[in-house]
Design a protein around this motif. Structure first.
Motif, PDB file in Angstrom:
ATOM      1  N   LEU A 200      33.308  30.545 -14.127  1.00 44.95           N
ATOM      2  CA  LEU A 200      32.101  30.483 -14.942  1.00 44.95           C
ATOM      3  C   LEU A 200      31.978  29.122 -15.621  1.00 44.95           C
ATOM      4  CD1 LEU A 200      29.626  31.672 -16.395  1.00 44.95           C
ATOM      5  CD2 LEU A 200      31.218  32.532 -18.148  1.00 44.95           C
ATOM      6  N   TYR A 201      33.031  28.682 -16.290  1.00 44.11           N
ATOM      7  CA  TYR A 201      32.938  27.431 -17.030  1.00 44.11           C
ATOM      8  C   TYR A 201      32.801  26.230 -16.102  1.00 44.11           C
ATOM      9  CZ  TYR A 201      33.526  29.317 -21.727  1.00 44.11           C
ATOM     10  OH  TYR A 201      33.317  29.957 -22.922  1.00 44.11           O
ATOM     11  N   ALA A 202      33.441  26.276 -14.945  1.00 39.80           N
ATOM     12  CA  ALA A 202      33.255  25.207 -13.961  1.00 39.80           C
ATOM     13  C   ALA A 202      31.812  25.191 -13.467  1.00 39.80           C
ATOM     14  CB  ALA A 202      34.215  25.386 -12.790  1.00 39.80           C
ATOM     15  N   GLY A 203      31.265  26.382 -13.243  1.00 40.91           N
ATOM     16  CA  GLY A 203      29.883  26.484 -12.788  1.00 40.91           C
ATOM     17  C   GLY A 203      28.887  26.016 -13.830  1.00 40.91           C
ATOM     18  N   LEU A 204      29.154  26.320 -15.099  1.00 40.75           N
ATOM     19  CA  LEU A 204      28.253  25.890 -16.170  1.00 40.75           C
ATOM     20  C   LEU A 204      28.302  24.377 -16.363  1.00 40.75           C
ATOM     21  CD1 LEU A 204      28.776  28.720 -18.819  1.00 40.75           C
ATOM     22  CD2 LEU A 204      26.946  28.484 -17.124  1.00 40.75           C
TER      23      LEU A 204
END
Length: 253
Positions: A200-204
Motif C-alpha cells: 500500500l505505502y509503495a503504491g501510494l
C-alpha cells in the motif's frame, strides 16, 4: 551540466531535467502546482539550506531520464491519456481496495490508517471525474485547436476558462496528496506492517510521484502552450478583421 541557479523556477528545472522530479518530491518541493516559484523561494519556504540543496541536485543521477519532446500539443494530450490517465485508471481502484483492507486489519494498532483510507477515496473521487472532463471536453477541444488554421468558436469562449477550472482541481488534489503523505508518515511502513501494508505505502508513493509529474506536464507545459496557440490564432483573426495581411500571406493568396 550547467550550474543550477536559485532564480530558476521548479517547473523549468523539471522540464529541462526530468530526473529532478523525484528529488523534489523527496525534499517536499512542489514542482507541479507550485512550479512557478523559483528554487530559492521554494527552498526558503521549506526551511532547507539553499547551498546544500543545490549541491545535492547537481549530483548526476544514476538513471537520468532524457528530456521528453512531444509532437505538439496534440501529441502531448495523447501522451497524457496513454500514460498518466491509463495509470490512474488502473491504480486508483486497486489502491482504494488495498487501503480499505490494510485499515481493516491494522487500524486498531495504527488508527491513522483510517484517515489514509479516507484520503485515498477522496483522491479517487477527485481524479476520476477530472480525467473524464479532460478526455470528453478539454482534450478534444485542444486537438481541434491543434488542427485549426483560424481560432475555433468553442462553447466555453476561450480555452483559458476550462483550463482555469483544471488548475483549481489540480490544486485540490495536490492538497489531498500532501495530507496523505503526512497521514501516512512519509510512507514509512511500521515494523509490524505486513506485505499488504508495504504494498500500500509503495503504491501510494508511486501514485504521488506519477500525479505530480502528470500535473506538472499539464500546468507547466500543456496549458501554457494551448493558451499561446489560441492567442496566436485569435491575433491572426483580428489582423484579418482589421484589414491587415497576416504574417506569411500576400495580397491575392
Amino acid at each position: 551540466m550547467s550550474t543550477i541557479q536559485s532564480s530558476i523556477s521548479l517547473a523549468e528545472l523539471v522540464i529541462s531535467r526530468p530526473e529532478l522530479a523525484p528529488r523534489f518530491d523527496a525534499l517536499g518541493l512542489d514542482y507541479c502546482c507550485g512550479g512557478q516559484r523559483s528554487l530559492g523561494e521554494a527552498v526558503a519556504s521549506a526551511g532547507l539550506d539553499l547551498t546544500v540543496t543545490i549541491a545535492a541536485l547537481q549530483v548526476p543521477s544514476q538513471a537520468a531520464e532524457p528530456r521528453q519532446d512531444w509532437d505538439g500539443i496534440s501529441g502531448l494530450v495523447d501522451h497524457l491519456e496513454a500514460t498518466h490517465h491509463a495509470y490512474l485508471n488502473a491504480a486508483l481502484p486497486r489502491l482504494v481496495a488495498l487501503a480499505d483492507k490494510v485499515a481493516h486489519v491494522h487500524g486498531a494498532n495504527h488508527p491513522e490508517l483510517v484517515t489514509v483510507s479516507e484520503l485515498v477515496h477522496d483522491i479517487r473521487a477527485d481524479l476520476e471525474p477530472h480525467m473524464l472532463k479532460e478526455e470528453r471536453v478539454l482534450f478534444p477541444m485542444i486537438r481541434e485547436l491543434a488542427e485549426a488554421t483560424e481560432a475555433p468558436a468553442f462553447h466555453c469562449g476561450t480555452l483559458s476558462n476550462p483550463i482555469r477550472m483544471m488548475l483549481s482541481e489540480h490544486d485540490n488534489v495536490g492538497e489531498l496528496l500532501a495530507q496523505l503523505r503526512e497521514s501516512a508518515g512519509d510512507y514509512k511502513t511500521p515494523e509490524d506492517g505486513c506485505a499488504s501494508y508495504h504494498a500500500l505505502y509503495a503504491g501510494l508513493a508511486e501514485l504521488e510521484a506519477d500525479t505530480h509529474m502528470h500535473v506538472h506536464k499539464e500546468n507547466n507545459v500543456l496549458f501554457p502552450a494551448v493558451i499561446k496557440a489560441e492567442n496566436a490564432l485569435s491575433a491572426g483573426a483580428r489582423r484579418v478583421d482589421d484589414g491587415t495581411v497576416p504574417h506569411g500571406f500576400t495580397d491575392g493568396q
